[in-house]
Design an enzyme around this catalytic site. Structure first.
Site, PDB file in Angstrom:
ATOM      1  N   TYR A 139      63.692  15.468   9.745  1.00 19.55           N
ATOM      2  CA  TYR A 139      63.258  14.079   9.668  1.00 19.55           C
ATOM      3  C   TYR A 139      64.400  13.216   9.148  1.00 19.55           C
ATOM      4  O   TYR A 139      64.974  13.501   8.095  1.00 19.55           O
ATOM      5  CB  TYR A 139      62.040  13.926   8.737  1.00 19.55           C
ATOM      6  CG  TYR A 139      61.479  12.534   8.853  1.00 19.55           C
ATOM      7  CD1 TYR A 139      60.504  12.248   9.797  1.00 19.55           C
ATOM      8  CD2 TYR A 139      61.963  11.498   8.069  1.00 19.55           C
ATOM      9  CE1 TYR A 139      60.018  10.951   9.955  1.00 19.55           C
ATOM     10  CE2 TYR A 139      61.495  10.206   8.214  1.00 19.55           C
ATOM     11  CZ  TYR A 139      60.520   9.937   9.165  1.00 19.55           C
ATOM     12  OH  TYR A 139      60.059   8.660   9.312  1.00 19.55           O
ATOM     13  N   GLN A 144      53.428  10.486  11.679  1.00 17.31           N
ATOM     14  CA  GLN A 144      53.172  10.931  13.053  1.00 17.31           C
ATOM     15  C   GLN A 144      54.310  11.813  13.576  1.00 17.31           C
ATOM     16  O   GLN A 144      54.076  12.746  14.340  1.00 17.31           O
ATOM     17  CB  GLN A 144      52.912   9.734  13.983  1.00 17.31           C
ATOM     18  CG  GLN A 144      54.033   8.701  14.094  1.00 17.31           C
ATOM     19  CD  GLN A 144      53.956   7.629  13.014  1.00 17.31           C
ATOM     20  OE1 GLN A 144      53.343   7.822  11.964  1.00 17.31           O
ATOM     21  NE2 GLN A 144      54.594   6.492  13.261  1.00 17.31           N
ATOM     22  N   ASN A 163      59.920   8.510   3.313  1.00 21.23           N
ATOM     23  CA  ASN A 163      59.135   7.689   2.375  1.00 21.23           C
ATOM     24  C   ASN A 163      57.851   8.415   1.949  1.00 21.23           C
ATOM     25  O   ASN A 163      57.676   9.602   2.240  1.00 21.23           O
ATOM     26  CB  ASN A 163      58.832   6.316   3.009  1.00 21.23           C
ATOM     27  CG  ASN A 163      57.984   6.454   4.265  1.00 21.23           C
ATOM     28  OD1 ASN A 163      57.364   7.487   4.511  1.00 21.23           O
ATOM     29  ND2 ASN A 163      57.967   5.409   5.066  1.00 21.23           N
ATOM     30  N   SER A 193      67.152   9.774  -6.917  1.00 22.28           N
ATOM     31  CA  SER A 193      68.393  10.449  -7.278  1.00 22.28           C
ATOM     32  C   SER A 193      68.725  10.319  -8.768  1.00 22.28           C
ATOM     33  O   SER A 193      68.241   9.412  -9.445  1.00 22.28           O
ATOM     34  CB  SER A 193      69.526   9.851  -6.442  1.00 22.28           C
ATOM     35  OG  SER A 193      70.648  10.682  -6.479  1.00 22.28           O
ATOM     36  N   GLN A 211      74.872   6.459  -8.278  1.00 21.17           N
ATOM     37  CA  GLN A 211      73.476   6.893  -8.153  1.00 21.17           C
ATOM     38  C   GLN A 211      72.530   5.716  -8.295  1.00 21.17           C
ATOM     39  O   GLN A 211      71.559   5.577  -7.550  1.00 21.17           O
ATOM     40  CB  GLN A 211      73.115   7.970  -9.202  1.00 21.17           C
ATOM     41  CG  GLN A 211      73.804   9.291  -8.977  1.00 21.17           C
ATOM     42  CD  GLN A 211      73.750   9.747  -7.539  1.00 21.17           C
ATOM     43  OE1 GLN A 211      72.673   9.933  -7.000  1.00 21.17           O
ATOM     44  NE2 GLN A 211      74.895   9.886  -6.901  1.00 21.17           N
ATOM     45  N   GLU A 244      70.086  16.601 -11.179  1.00 21.73           N
ATOM     46  CA  GLU A 244      70.438  16.825  -9.774  1.00 21.73           C
ATOM     47  C   GLU A 244      71.961  16.911  -9.628  1.00 21.73           C
ATOM     48  O   GLU A 244      72.476  17.868  -9.070  1.00 21.73           O
ATOM     49  CB  GLU A 244      69.879  15.661  -8.947  1.00 21.73           C
ATOM     50  CG  GLU A 244      70.130  15.781  -7.460  1.00 21.73           C
ATOM     51  CD  GLU A 244      69.784  14.502  -6.715  1.00 21.73           C
ATOM     52  OE1 GLU A 244      69.586  13.458  -7.364  1.00 21.73           O
ATOM     53  OE2 GLU A 244      69.742  14.551  -5.467  1.00 21.73           O
TER      54      GLU A 244
END
Lengths: 433, 433
Positions: B130, B191, B214, B237, B259, B327
Site C-alpha cells: 500500500y 477498499q 491513514n 515517527s 522527524q 524508532e
C-alpha cells in the site's frame, strides 16, 4: 463420511475450492466483553484480576496467592511419575537442541563508499506465556513456547495458567520448571492477558505474549497487540497426508485421527495417487473410530471436514498441497525428500512413513506451534525469532557522506521534507568548507 | 517549548513516565466504516472498488483503467528529471545490497538419535504494497517496501496507490519500476486493502500486505490480518538523539526537526550530558523553526512532544533510551560504538555525528520502515524476513523412532491424546515384531 474427491472428475475444482473455503471455526464474538475486562484490569489491577478469577475459575485468591511459590511448584512437581518426568526432559533437550540453531547472527560490514552497516539481534526483555487450563492444558505446549524464549535470552519469562476450582496440572508446572520459566501465576482468560500486557501491582508487564487459548484469550491478544507483541492467533489443527499405495492404511488412519481428536473443527486430509488405497485408509479410520477414546470428537471432525483426494501423480499432489498450505504435512511416499522440495507452503513437513506427525508434537525437536488456516502461505511456526528483534546499524564517515549524501538531499527535496535535506546539507557544507 | 528534564531533579521519574505514556496519536474510530467497505468489496469486487474510488478519490475508472499499463508507467517515468532518477537508482542499489545479506539460510542435519531435522525458507508467493497518495506519498517508501520483497523472491508484487482527482506522482511509478514491482493499481483506502486481501475480478488476491497508510488503511490491515499477513501498524515517527557537548547544535536541531516535520504527532527527544548544550540545541531549533517550510508541523510536534533531558552520564542515557525504545536513535558521542552496545531496544541506530538520521531514510541501506510507539521492545523493522516463511523438516529412521518414540507415547498419554500415542505405537510394534 469424509468427502471423496478425484482430480479427474469434472467438478473437482468446484469441490476443492469449497473444501478450501470451508469455515471450520465459528468463534463467538466476545470482543465487547474482552474490551471491558481489559479496561477493568488496567484501571484496578490485582483487584480486577482477583474478582474475575473468582467469577470465572471459582477460585478465591489474595494477591500473594496469585503466584505459585517455589515450594508449591516443587511439591507439585514431586507428584509427577518418573516416566513422565523423563519423557518431558528428553523432549525439552531435543527441543532446545533444535532451537539453539535458530539464533540469528549479527552482521557488520563496511562498503565501498566507506559506510559501515549491519544489524544486531537482542532478546525481548520479558515475555508472558498463556497456558490454557482444563482439557487443552498441554505440558508439551509449555516446552514449545518457553524453550525458544529462553534460548533467545529472554530474561524474565512469566506463565499464566488458570486453575479452575483450584485444580492444578502438575505436569504444567514441571514443564515450566524444566524450561526455565521464572514466574507462574494461577490466573487465566482475558484478565491474564491484560495483566501480562499492562501489569498489575503483583505482575510486572511483559513485552511479548505467546501461547494458545480460547476465544476470550484470542480476542484479548488481538486487543493488546501493539502495546505488546503477540504470536499468531491459532485456529483448529490440520494435517495433510500425501501417500502412495505402499503404506499401512492403519498407520495413516492413526495419523489422520491424531489431528482429528484435537477438536471437532480440526481437519484431516489425505491425498493419494491410488483411489483404492484411499478407500482402505478411510476404512481403517472407521475401524479406529469404533474404539478411540476421543471418537466423538475425532469422528465429528472426520465426518465434517475430512477428505480423501485421489490425484494423477505427485506433482498434482504438491500443487494441491500448496493451495491448502497445511499446518502439518506428512509425506509417505517413496522419495519424500524430492516431493518435499515441491511443497513450498507448509508449517512443518514430516518425511517418510517412520515420521508420524505426533513425533513433532512432542519430541522431534521442531516447534509444534504452527500456522493454521492456510496462513503457512505467509507465516512460520513459533521460533527463537519470535523472541528477538533486530536493530539496524549505520555509521557514515565524511567520505561516505560525500558519496551518498547528495542523493539523500535530492530525494528529501522531492518529498518536500526540507529539514531532512538540510541535516545532510549542513554537514556537507562543513566538509566542503 | 519542549519539556526540559534533568535526572537529578526529584520529580524526574514522574515527568519521564508521563513523557513515555503520552498519547500522541488520536486515531479516529473508523472500524465500522472499514468493516462495511471490506464486506462490500468481498461481495461486489471491482464494482465496489470503483464506486468507492469515485466517492473518495473523485476519480471515475472502469475495470480496465484500474491498473497502470506499462506504456502509462513509462510515460510518467519519462517525466522524472535525471537527478531524481539517479538518486532513486543509487538508493535502490544500496538498499538492495543491504537487504540481500538478510536472506536467511536453510539448515538440515542428522542428530545422534538418527533423526534428520532442519528447516527451509521459501518466499511468500504474492505480496501487496500500500502506498499513500497525496502529501505522504513517498517514493523512498516504495523502495523500502518493494526491494525486500523482491530480494526475498516474491514472484508477484502489486502496488496500490490512490490518485485523488487523477493526480499521479511520477516518482512513485519510477520507484516501483526500479524496484521491480509487477502491477500498479490506482486505488487506495480500505477498499484497496480489501481488494488485495480478497481479490476482485481484476486484482488477484495476495498473501501479504505491507506499507503505511491513514486510519482507514490501518484499520483495514488489522481486519484482514489472518486472511493475509501484514506488517506492523506504524504510528507517528520518533527520534532520540543522545549527544555530548562536542557537537554542532544546529546539526542536531536539524536532525530533531527532520522527524518533527513529518507529523504534528511525531516526537523528537534529545538526551545530553550537558545542560547548557541542551539549551543551545533548543535555541538552534527555535532559529530553524523561523524559516523551515514545514515549520507549522515541526513546531507543533516540538512544542507538544519534544523534550530535552539532561543526564549524569551516558550509562544513564542508555538506560533511558532502553525505556523509550526509540524508532530512530542517533548517537552523537565520542565513542558511539561503545554506547550502541548498551542500547538494546531501538529500531535503527545512527552512529556518530556524520550519520544524520535522514541518510537512513533514503540511501543508507537499512530499511526505514521501523517499529514506533515503543514497539522496538518486541519487534523489528521491515526486512527480507517479512517476505519469507519457514517450513520445519523432520525425518525419522526406524532407529530414531525407537530412540524417541516412547517419550512421545508417554506424553501423548499424559495429555489424553490416544491417537497421537497409537500412531507411534503402531510403528514401534512393527519394528519390534
Amino acid at each position: 463420511m469424509p468427502v471423496f474427491l478425484d482430480t479427474t472428475q469434472s467438478d473437482f475444482e468446484t469441490a476443492f475450492a469449497e473444501l478450501l473455503s470451508a469455515k471450520r471455526e465459528d468463534s463467538p464474538d466476545v470482543d465487547d466483553i474482552v474490551a471491558k475486562i481489559i479496561a477493568d484490569v488496567r484501571a484496578r489491577g490485582d483487584e480486577a484480576v482477583l474478582e474475575l478469577t473468582s467469577k470465572f475459575d471459582r477460585l478465591d485468591l489474595n494477591p500473594e496467592g496469585m503466584r505459585f511459590t517455589d515450594a508449591e511448584i516443587d511439591a507439585f512437581c514431586a507428584q509427577v511419575p518418573d516416566a513422565e518426568r523423563a519423557a518431558l526432559e528428553q523432549a525439552a533437550e531435543r527441543i532446545r537442541a533444535y532451537h539453539v540453531r535458530q539464533m540469528p547472527e549479527d552482521q557488520l560490514w563496511t562498503d565501498a563508499d566507506g559506510a559501515t552497516l549491519g544489524w544486531r539481534w537482542t532478546p525481548v526483555s520479558a515475555a508472558g506465556l498463556y497456558v490454557p487450563g482444563g482439557l487443552a492444558s498441554y505440558p508439551s505446549s509449555v516446552l514449545m513456547n518457553a524453550i525458544p524464549a529462553k534460548v533467545a535470552g529472554v530474561e524474565r519469562l512469566a506463565i499464566t495458567v488458570p486453575t479452575p476450582d483450584g485444580a492444578v496440572n502438575p505436569l504444567i508446572l514441571l514443564a515450566a520448571k524444566i524450561a526455565g520459566v521464572d514466574e507462574v501465576y494461577r490466573i487465566g482468560g482475558a484478565q491474564a492477558v491484560a495483566a501480562l500486557a499492562y501489569g498489575t501491582q503483583t505482575i510486572a508487564p511483559v513485552d511479548k505474549i505467546t501461547g494458545p487459548g480460547n476465544a476470550f484469550v484470542a480476542a484479548a491478544k488481538r486487543r493488546v497487540f501493539g502495546k505488546v507483541g503477540i504470536d499468531m492467533i491459532a485456529g483448529p489443527s490440520e494435517i495433510l497426508v500425501i501417500a502412495d499405495a505402499d503404506n499401512d492404511p492403519d498407520w495413516l488412519a492413526l495419523d489422520l485421527m491424531s489431528q482429528a481428536e484435537h477438536d471437532e473443527s480440526a481437519q484431516s486430509l489425505l491425498i493419494t495417487t491410488d483411489a483404492a488405497f484411499g478407500r482402505a485408509v478411510a476404512g481403517a479410520v472407521d475401524k479406529r473410530l469404533e474404539t478411540l477414546e476421543r471418537r466423538a470428537i475425532a469422528g465429528a471432525s472426520w465426518r465434517d471436514f475430512g477428505a480423501v483426494i485421489t490425484v494423477r501423480d505427485l506433482d498434482e499432489a504438491a500443487a494441491l498441497s500448496n493451495r491448502i498450505a497445511p499446518e502439518h504435512l506428512e509425506l509417505c511416499v517413496a522419495d519424500p525428500d524430492a516431493l518435499s522440495e515441491k511443497c513450498t507452503h507448509a508449517g512443518a513437513i514430516f518425511l517418510g512413513q517412520w515420521t508420524p506427525e505426533a513425533i513433532g508434537d512432542y519430541v522431534g525437536g521442531p516447534n509444534h506451534v504452527l500456522p493454521t488456516a492456510r496462513s503457512a502461505r505467509f507465516s512460520s511456526g513459533l521460533s527463537v525469532m519470535d523472541f528477538v528483534k533486530r536493530t539496524t546499524l549505520a555509521k557514515m564517515t565524511p567520505d561516505a557522506l560525500r558519496a551518498i549524501g547528495p542523493a539523500a538531499e535530492t530525494l528529501a527535496k522531492s518529498e518536500s521534507l526540507e529539514a531532512h535535506g538540510l541535516s545532510v546539507t549542513a554537514r556537507l557544507e562543513k566538509l566542503n568548507r
